[in-house]
Scaffold this motif. Structure first.
Motif, short mmCIF file in Angstrom:
data_model
loop_
_atom_site.label_atom_id
_atom_site.label_comp_id
_atom_site.label_asym_id
_atom_site.label_seq_id
_atom_site.Cartn_x
_atom_site.Cartn_y
_atom_site.Cartn_z
N TYR A 1 0.81 -1.21 0.00
CA TYR A 1 0.00 0.00 0.00
C TYR A 1 0.85 1.27 0.00
O TYR A 1 0.45 2.28 -0.54
N SER A 2 2.03 1.22 0.57
CA SER A 2 2.93 2.38 0.57
C SER A 2 3.42 2.67 -0.84
O SER A 2 3.48 3.83 -1.27
N ILE A 3 3.75 1.60 -1.60
CA ILE A 3 4.24 1.80 -2.98
C ILE A 3 3.12 2.35 -3.86
O ILE A 3 3.31 3.28 -4.66
N PHE B 1 0.54 4.05 -2.92
CA PHE B 1 0.24 5.44 -2.54
C PHE B 1 1.29 6.39 -3.11
O PHE B 1 0.98 7.48 -3.60
N THR B 2 2.56 5.99 -3.13
CA THR B 2 3.64 6.84 -3.67
C THR B 2 3.47 7.03 -5.17
O THR B 2 3.64 8.15 -5.71
N LEU B 3 3.16 5.93 -5.90
CA LEU B 3 2.95 6.03 -7.35
C LEU B 3 1.77 6.93 -7.67
O LEU B 3 1.80 7.69 -8.66
N ILE C 1 0.72 9.50 -5.98
CA ILE C 1 1.13 10.90 -5.77
C ILE C 1 2.00 11.37 -6.94
O ILE C 1 1.86 12.48 -7.47
N ALA C 2 2.92 10.50 -7.36
CA ALA C 2 3.80 10.86 -8.49
C ALA C 2 3.00 11.09 -9.77
O ALA C 2 3.26 12.03 -10.55
#
Length: 217
Positions: free
Chosen positions: A189-191, A193-195, A197-198
Motif C-alpha cells: 500500500y505504501s508503494i 500510494f507513492t505512485l 502521488i507521483a
C-alpha cells in the motif's frame, strides 16, 4: 485421778456433740430424680424434715429451696410447704434465660437457719441443630460457553471463561478503511500510494506546461 475423770468427761461430751451434729445433718434431706438433665426437662426435687411437728409453731414453717448455677448465680429460689409427715416435693423446669452454663448445679434446702441439706446434678445444654445447606451439583446453574460468549462485546471473544480482545478485526461494511497491520500489505500500500502521488504531480506539471505553450502561441 482427777485428770482421768476430766479426760473421761471430755470424751463423753465430744462424742455426744459429734452425734448431735451428725444427727442434725440427717434431719433435712433433699434428692433429685436424676443425676443429670438436659435443657427443657423437668427436675423433680423431693425430701423431708424428720423432726417436723405440724402442731409445733416453732417447727411448722416452709422449707426454702435455692438453685445455684456453676458460676454462683441464683437460678431460682422458692418456699415449699411441708406435708403432714414432713415430706415435700416440687418441680423446677430446666429452661430459661438463667440456664446459660453447662456443669454442676446445686440445690440447697433449709428449714430454719441451721437445718439444711444440699445435692447436685449436671446440666447439659442441648446442642442447637445448625442446618447447613449444601449446594449439590444438580442445584448449580450451569451456563454454556455459547451463553457466556454472547455476553462479550464486539471485537472480543471468550477465552478461559473471560472476554478478551481479538488479535485482528476485519472491517465491517460501511466502516472506515484501516490499513492492514502485516508488513507485506503495508509495503504494498505504501508503494501504490507513492505512485499515485507521483502520477498526480505529473498530471499537474503537464497541465502547467500546456498552459504556458498556449499563451506563447
Amino acid at each position: 485421778m482427777k485428770t482421768i475423770l476430766l479426760f473421761v468427761l471430755s470424751a463423753i461430751i465430744l462424742s455426744q456433740s459429734y452425734g448431735v451434729a451428725h444427727g442434725a445433718e440427717d434431719i433435712v434431706t433433699v434428692a433429685t430424680d436424676s443425676s443429670s438433665y438436659e435443657e427443657g426437662e423437668m427436675i423433680s426435687v423431693s425430701g423431708s424434715v424428720s423432726d417436723y411437728v405440724e402442731s409445733d409453731p416453732f417447727k411448722n414453717f416452709d422449707v426454702t429451696i435455692k438453685l445455684v448455677a456453676p458460676n454462683g448465680n441464683i437460678v431460682s429460689i422458692s418456699q415449699i410447704p411441708l406435708n403432714s409427715d414432713g415430706s415435700y416435693s416440687t418441680f423446677i423446669p430446666a429452661q430459661g434465660p438463667l440456664w446459660k452454663f453447662y456443669g454442676d448445679y446445686t440445690i440447697s434446702v433449709s428449714h430454719g437457719s441451721d437445718r439444711n441439706a444440699s445435692t447436685t446434678f449436671t446440666f447439659v445444654l442441648s446442642e442447637s441443630e445448625e442446618v447447613i445447606e449444601e449446594v449439590t451439583e444438580e442445584e448449580v446453574i450451569e451456563i454454556s460457553e455459547e451463553e457466556l460468549a454472547e455476553g462479550c462485546g464486539e471485537g472480543t471473544h471468550l477465552e478461559d471463561g473471560a472476554c478478551v480482545l481479538d488479535e485482528t478485526t476485519e472491517p465491517t461494511p460501511g466502516s472506515t478503511f484501516s490499513a492492514p497491520t502485516s508488513g507485506f500489505n503495508a509495503l504494498t500500500y505504501s508503494i501504490v500510494f507513492t505512485l499515485a502521488i507521483a502520477f498526480a504531480i505529473m498530471i499537474v506539471l503537464y497541465l502547467i506546461s500546456r498552459g504556458s505553450r498556449t499563451k506563447t502561441a
